[in-house]
Design an enzyme around this catalytic site. Structure first.
Site, PDB file in Angstrom:
ATOM      1  CE  LYS A 155      -4.988  12.653  65.002  1.00  0.00           C
ATOM      2  NZ  LYS A 155      -5.083  13.495  63.810  1.00  0.00           N
ATOM      3  CG  ASP A 181      -3.690  17.921  59.422  1.00  0.00           C
ATOM      4  OD1 ASP A 181      -2.781  17.433  59.731  1.00  0.00           O
ATOM      5  OD2 ASP A 181      -4.011  17.725  58.125  1.00  0.00           O
ATOM      6  N   GLY A 235       1.626  14.674  62.213  1.00  0.00           N
ATOM      7  CA  GLY A 235       2.163  15.838  62.483  1.00  0.00           C
ATOM      8  C   GLY A 235       1.523  16.487  63.630  1.00  0.00           C
ATOM      9  CG  HIS A 236       0.054  14.241  66.468  1.00  0.00           C
ATOM     10  ND1 HIS A 236      -0.108  13.078  66.951  1.00  0.00           N
ATOM     11  CD2 HIS A 236      -0.617  14.118  65.432  1.00  0.00           C
ATOM     12  CE1 HIS A 236      -0.816  12.153  66.397  1.00  0.00           C
ATOM     13  NE2 HIS A 236      -1.168  12.739  65.343  1.00  0.00           N
ATOM     14  CD  GLN A 264      -1.969   9.133  59.928  1.00  0.00           C
ATOM     15  OE1 GLN A 264      -2.194   7.894  60.607  1.00  0.00           O
ATOM     16  NE2 GLN A 264      -0.961   9.699  60.138  1.00  0.00           N
TER      17      GLN A 264
HETATM   18  P1  IMP Z   1       0.068   8.704  53.364  1.00  0.00           P
HETATM   19  O1  IMP Z   1      -0.569   8.338  54.657  1.00  0.00           O
HETATM   20  O2  IMP Z   1       1.393   9.473  53.322  1.00  0.00           O
HETATM   21  O3  IMP Z   1       0.458   7.579  52.346  1.00  0.00           O
HETATM   22  O4  IMP Z   1      -0.693   9.681  52.448  1.00  0.00           O
HETATM   23  C1  IMP Z   1      -2.299   9.128  52.210  1.00  0.00           C
HETATM   24  C2  IMP Z   1      -3.307  10.380  52.527  1.00  0.00           C
HETATM   25  O5  IMP Z   1      -3.324  10.802  53.822  1.00  0.00           O
HETATM   26  C3  IMP Z   1      -3.011  11.819  51.707  1.00  0.00           C
HETATM   27  O6  IMP Z   1      -3.938  12.392  51.310  1.00  0.00           O
HETATM   28  C4  IMP Z   1      -2.035  12.288  52.969  1.00  0.00           C
HETATM   29  O7  IMP Z   1      -2.157  14.088  53.066  1.00  0.00           O
HETATM   30  C5  IMP Z   1      -3.204  11.856  54.111  1.00  0.00           C
HETATM   31  N1  IMP Z   1      -2.540  11.820  55.557  1.00  0.00           N
HETATM   32  C6  IMP Z   1      -1.626  11.106  55.906  1.00  0.00           C
HETATM   33  N2  IMP Z   1      -1.239  11.467  57.236  1.00  0.00           N
HETATM   34  C7  IMP Z   1      -2.009  12.462  57.373  1.00  0.00           C
HETATM   35  C8  IMP Z   1      -1.988  13.309  58.645  1.00  0.00           C
HETATM   36  O8  IMP Z   1      -1.375  13.080  59.589  1.00  0.00           O
HETATM   37  N3  IMP Z   1      -2.812  14.358  58.692  1.00  0.00           N
HETATM   38  C9  IMP Z   1      -3.650  14.790  57.226  1.00  0.00           C
HETATM   39  N4  IMP Z   1      -3.522  13.971  56.272  1.00  0.00           N
HETATM   40  C10 IMP Z   1      -2.486  13.041  56.370  1.00  0.00           C
END
Ligand code: IMP
Length: 436
Positions: free
Chosen positions: A18, A15, A42-43, A228
């Site tokens: 990017k 977040d 989520g971009h 991420q």
């Molecule tokens: P997962 O990728 O859904 O398995 O989540 C694992 C961890 O990564 C959790 O803490 C999510 O909130 C975090 N996470 C995954 N994708 C994002 C992202 O695009 N932005 C922020 N946090 C993310």
């Protein structure tokens, strides 16, 4: 400087903004390629007041002439992708096989992955990861498991796919029923639905790695779009509170199918403060009025899940580590905000302290939940900065804060974002003049 390929990676816990940086740089690229993550990303991109939130489709889709690639390292959810494609088309954005290509080797997020993800999290209580429930972890787990994996190219071979899926679903039903008492899934129904996705996207599914390698040879510019943030990297982040893929620039060769030397010029994106969603250590977190004020001002609610994000101060220790990991050439500093009645100073964490010992360098084995932060205080500026278009337009306090960040990270701050619109972007010590 002659910049060819460009990589954009997040340096915090995701977040970082990017999407806006990729959008700004993607205009001059032939390809924009995703190499990690999936619909957990989520971009957000703001085009002339219109907001686009992209999860799986690379942000280059908003530029005519750019070919967007979903690489083999992505966990691809066809249901989310199709909804996104249709949504873009309804808003007048062209999306077809001339500007979107999907790797046949990308692993498919199936309905049972999403179910597994949420049921597992529910059953873990306090020990949960706080995932986005998008099925990311279970999909990558099946990738490593191999015998229970489905790749995108499989959807274009309906008979083989249906037969393989029967075996997998039988296996998953036994597992999910035993562990979570879940109702069985219907493999034929899932097969029908996913074969239909394969049919709709068949022209886009191909060997994207060879396209990118040819582009590298031909000197066509590629932008690698990270998902991420580095501190969520499966190997180098705050494990186990991480995502399941290699999100730093180290993940590009494997996740896109190009040689390491093609990663190019690396832009590391960081907010002027820090945020995190989900569980896990966060040394500079402000679980108080300051954190609430940052959340309010930075509109820190998840693009994918809508969850309120945990907020805190800029952590130069973790950031230096993340920037080194990806070989960052310059920083894009985003969501530069002004102070208010609650925020009189902006704090920067310059070191940690553990049992009275000062720690200047991040070490992944540190008990991050136990470290204390050593802070520097910088006076907050109250003058609104959203209309600034060059560094000199910023208040002197903001310029001093940015100078200090450059010093602490040992890298130039090249790009500064002062708001969501495309033109709310300042070029400072950037090698990317002419790109943006
Ligand atoms: P997962 O990728 O859904 O398995 O989540 C694992 C961890 O990564 C959790 O803490 C999510 O909130 C975090 N996470 C995954 N994708 C994002 C992202 O695009 N932005 C922020 N946090 C993310």
């Amino acid at each position: 400087m002659d910049v060819k390929n460009v990589t954009v990676v997040g340096l915090q816990w995701g977040d970082e903004g990017k999407g806006k940086v990729v959008d700004a740089l993607g205009r001059t690229c032939r390809y924009v390629a995703r190499y990690c993550g999936g619909a957990n990303a989520g971009h957000s991109v703001n085009v002339r007041g219109e907001k686009f939130a992209l999860h799986l489709i690379p942000c280059g889709i908003l530029h005519p002439g750019v070919v967007n690639i979903v690489g083999n390292g992505v966990a691809f959810d066809p249901a989310v992708a199709w909804e996104e494609i249709e949504g873009l088309r309804q808003r007048g954005v062209k999306v077809d096989e001339t500007n979107l290509l999907l790797s046949a080797s990308a692993h498919v997020v199936m309905p049972y992955h999403k179910l597994q993800d949420s049921l597992s999290e529910q059953s873990l209580g306090q020990a949960k990861i706080g995932t986005t429930a998008r099925g990311i972890g279970p999909c990558y787990a099946d990738k490593a498991c191999r015998s229970t994996a489905i790749r995108l190219g499989d959807l274009t071979r309906p008979d083989e796919f249906r037969a393989h899926l029967r075996i997998i679903v039988e296996n998953k039903n036994r597992l999910l029923s035993a562990l979570h008492n879940a109702a069985p899934l219907d493999s034929e129904k899932i097969a029908d639905e996913y074969i239909e996705f394969g049919r709709r996207m068949s022209k886009m599914i191909c060997d994207t790695g060879s396209i990118l390698r040819k582009a590298c040879k031909a000197g066509e510019r590629i932008l690698f779009e990270g998902g991420q943030g580095s501190m969520l990297d499966v190997d180098h982040g705050t494990y186990p509170y991480v995502t399941s893929s290699s999100v730093t620039a180290c993940g590009i060769p494997a996740g896109a199918g190009v040689a390491p030397k093609n990663v190019g010029y690396v832009v590391g994106v960081a907010k002027s403060y820090a945020s995190r969603v989900g569980s896990g250590p966060f040394p500079t977190e402000q679980d108080n009025e300051i954190g609430n004020a940052i959340r309010r001002r930075g509109k820190e609610f998840g693009t994918t899940t809508g969850r309120p994000r945990r907020c805190g101060w800029f952590d130069a220790v973790a950031l230096r580590y993340a920037a080194d990991m990806s070989g960052v050439d310059e920083i894009a500093l985003t969501v530069l905000m002004d102070g208010d009645d609650t925020i009189e100073t902006f704090r920067i964490c310059t070191a940690y302290e553990l049992d009275g010992r000062r720690i200047d360098e991040y070490d992944p084995s540190l008990p991050l939940d136990k470290v204390k932060c050593v802070y520097e205080d910088w006076p907050a500026w109250k003058t609104p900065i959203a209309s600034a278009r060059k560094f000199e337009d910023l208040p002197s306090e903001a310029r001093a804060y940015i100078d200090r960040i450059e010093q602490l990270l040992g890298r130039p701050v090249g790009v500064i974002s002062v708001g969501p619109p495309r033109d709310a972007t300042l070029l400072h010590h950037s090698a990317l003049k002419g790109f943006i």
